[in-house]
Design an enzyme around this catalytic site. Sequence first.
Site, mmCIF file in Angstrom:
data_model
loop_
_atom_site.group_PDB
_atom_site.id
_atom_site.type_symbol
_atom_site.label_atom_id
_atom_site.label_comp_id
_atom_site.label_asym_id
_atom_site.label_seq_id
_atom_site.Cartn_x
_atom_site.Cartn_y
_atom_site.Cartn_z
ATOM 1 C CG ASP A 1 -6.278 1.666 -7.995
ATOM 2 O OD1 ASP A 1 -5.524 2.193 -8.835
ATOM 3 O OD2 ASP A 1 -6.260 1.976 -6.793
ATOM 4 C CG HIS B 1 -6.109 -2.590 -5.599
ATOM 5 N ND1 HIS B 1 -7.467 -2.628 -5.376
ATOM 6 C CD2 HIS B 1 -5.755 -1.281 -5.531
ATOM 7 C CE1 HIS B 1 -7.907 -1.395 -5.177
ATOM 8 N NE2 HIS B 1 -6.887 -0.563 -5.268
#
Length: 973
Positions: free
Chosen positions: A111, A379
């Site tokens: 991701d 993230h």
Amino acid sequence: YLFFFQESMHAYGANVYSTVLEELMKGKQRKFIAVEQEFFRLWWDGVATDTQKQQVHQLLQEGRLEFVIGGQVMHDEAVTLIDDQILQLTEGHGFLYETFGFRPQFSWHVDPFGASATTPTLFALAGFNAHLISRIDYDLKADMQKNKKLQFVWQGSPSLPERQIFTHVMDQYSYCTPSQLPFSNRSGFYWNGFATFPDPPKDGVYPNMSLPVTAANLHLYAQTMVANIKERAAWFRTEDVLWPWGCDKQFFNASVQYPNMDLLLDYINKHSGEFGVTVQYATLSDYFQAVYSRNLTWEIRDSQDFLPYSTEPFQAWTGFYTSRSTLKGVARRASSLLFAGESFFTQYVRKHPEGSICKCKALKQLQSLRWAVSEVQHHDGITGTESPKVKDMYMNNLMYGMLNVKKLMASIIFDVNNAKKNGEVYSSVYTEDSGKPDVDQYVVVYNPLAWNITTFVTVSVSNMAMSVYDELGRSVPAQVQSSVESQSTYDLYILVSISGLSYRKYNIKPSSGKQSAFIGRAIKYKRRHLTRAERQSRRLFPVVNNCYQIVFDQNTNLMHSITERETNQTVQLTQEFLEYHVNGDTMKGPISDNYMFAPNGSAVPVSKAVGLEVVSGSLMTETRQYFYSNVTSQDYIYAVYTRIYSVPEGYDGKLLCHRIEQEYSVGPLELNREAVLRTSTSLNTGQLLYTDNNGYQIQKRPFKAYVNNTVARNYYPMVQTAYIEDDTTRLMLLAERAHGVSSQGNGQVEVMLHRRLWNNLQWNVNNNLTLNDSSVVRPVIWLILGTKAVTNTLYRTSGLVLEHRPVVMFGALSGGKPKLHRQLQQNAVHDSAITVPPNLHVQTLSIPGWRYSSNHTEQVHSTRVGEQKQGDADFSRVLLRIRHLYEVGEDPVLSQPVMVDLKALLKGLGSVTVVEERSLTGTWDVNTLKRWKWKTAQYPSKGFFNSTETSEDCIVTVHPKEIRTFFVYFQVQ
């Protein structure tokens, strides 16, 4: 990115682990992979029953539950520092190994928005056998897919070819199961539907639950799945297809998910002759083992990364390099304070075994900051791609952890110096609050780097007449001047010279008679109108120290040129602020948001007039430039404070003299503006830019022309370093937080400093992801100008000196002279400093507290029979990491391997008895770590990578770019 960890746990996270466990126990064929330890640990510590804990142990042993990556979070790759990536990975791995004797060997980095070349090296050092990524440029992925090049062996570091790792890039379907069904307008394969917030539905009916598998549609479901499997099979070289089942926030109701999956898999396998496919539940280990056993020869990819990342022609994910700049800055300050606190505490435990501080409480204080710094590497954390309330959660956790570590450091100082416990105690880090400015006070300054450092620390005082003395009563060079921040206080700059990992104590007194601090005198220049200036002849004036002459143009109040005095090279150099105007209306075209940067056109200059003030004294000259939208404006949105230092005789001023320190003040911006500082020079750079990956290695960034979105697609992340150069001269920029950076013209480098956006994309509005950030940001960048040879010797150390600035703590003195404790006088002589050569960096010196055994057989045995040692943390094991800062061939001297005698290095901490070399996160003995060697042209036979070399008698040779990790044990005092 939308909810607190606790909210996510309540809505779905806890249910994932509880229901998946229950379902895995019902069928031997079922498997599951899990990633982020922050969620798992919240479940394990707060939700799991004893029975569930036993089941986890059993499933891990059977290989049906597998932890992949195993860090606290899945960290971002673009804007994180390598130290913090290692921290969060170590934090998760330490828990998994201590609790289960389990060591992850595969990554699942599906991701993060783009892939850095640091990551493959990091995971190889941690003992991984294969690496998996997904988000890379859409056009590059299409090309790799077509040519069956989605799998390769990645040599992320040019200096460490053996630290290569097999890498799998997810195809265009990425990591989620495709949900389209040709035979129904309902979605498929997601039978548990989608999670609801804040509470799970009472009746168990979730939104968008997929069409259940029935006798009537079983064949149609199987056809759909097989068609997708075959489409993907054409993009890979082996017969094995990785088919990910799940997505974000899935498997929270596994009792609906697994029974439907079972029916489908059984049916396909019963008709495998007809379908030409067999299917099975698998972990990543199963998949990579299958590919490895095929014995193919794989292409090698060099150290080029996959940044930036675009998903469509107008969707360049380069905005997040700068989003929420304040959070990025605080995350890095917290990281730096944590590393300082760890080494400070380690020295205290080693040198003061009889000390009065409770070690268990101290460890908890450090752990609160370890967790906070680890989680923000997510993230959707440091990236600035979260909602405001989640940003506040990260900030609060960081501030709480920082306060804990400041308290711990202050209490250690007072304990060591036997201060009267009733005396008032102040503790502050950097200059957030400076105790009581009118009383006699002392300042304790700790240098967290393993080098001797000469630098300035700033203290806020209420009086111009000040004197500063060291522990022995000698006068210390200092300069006091009006403050940039406040009308009522002054800034006192103190020149400190401190050995590696040591501290010094300074006494600050208001002086009535003769004072020691120099005064910085201010001269204000008339505000200048930029547009009229072009018609006048230049009126230049210089600001000078031993290394540079910076020339300003009095007609514009802008910088004009910089001369590097040693070589007498002059570079024309001017700086201006510009703004990219961006669109917020989806009906009118591409938008900028937390993730993406989509400028409407070229950047527009923001100011028509510049004010200038020069404050000069014997130690430092500071120029203050204020940028106004027109000549009569009252307020400015932009300012630059530029400082150069003059170091008196007798001090090592090499690093100090060679840096031009700039602090910016930017904001509040207008809506849909992205603010950049553009530095334009006479260097003939051909628009070639260099930027770093995670403060670890440098990437070459040639300017690329695209049909669409060329400006945004030429933005890159600068975590610590960026530079431009021509044949002779290089201009380096060093940063204390991440920024987007680009070269939009020959001789130019621009840094994005701040963004304020609003858009009406429904998804963004619903989730409050609009980045309406009205803050003022105060980033710092150091400039270094010089020949390539000179900048090469300076920039690695300078970058770390900026990252790990000294920690400043304040205390009041009760009456009279400070009583000098013997310990402090010794400290003044620095008998116990820890120092390494300038091409090495002591990256970690800490007491992790893990209770696991270094012997793997013992550790596995104790976790299996449930004999994990409960109770106190282990304070005898010291974790040491040493990193070589240079690449092979980068510098004739600094790129050489370095021999380090660990006994001599650590003699100030006691007598070293045992040194064990470990994998990066500490969980493997390097002598037993055998990573898979995949076949390539370079290594034609399969096999294993063994540890390169082991240390004899505590003497190790550290080669370029190596990060070596050790457990060190000392003789009991």
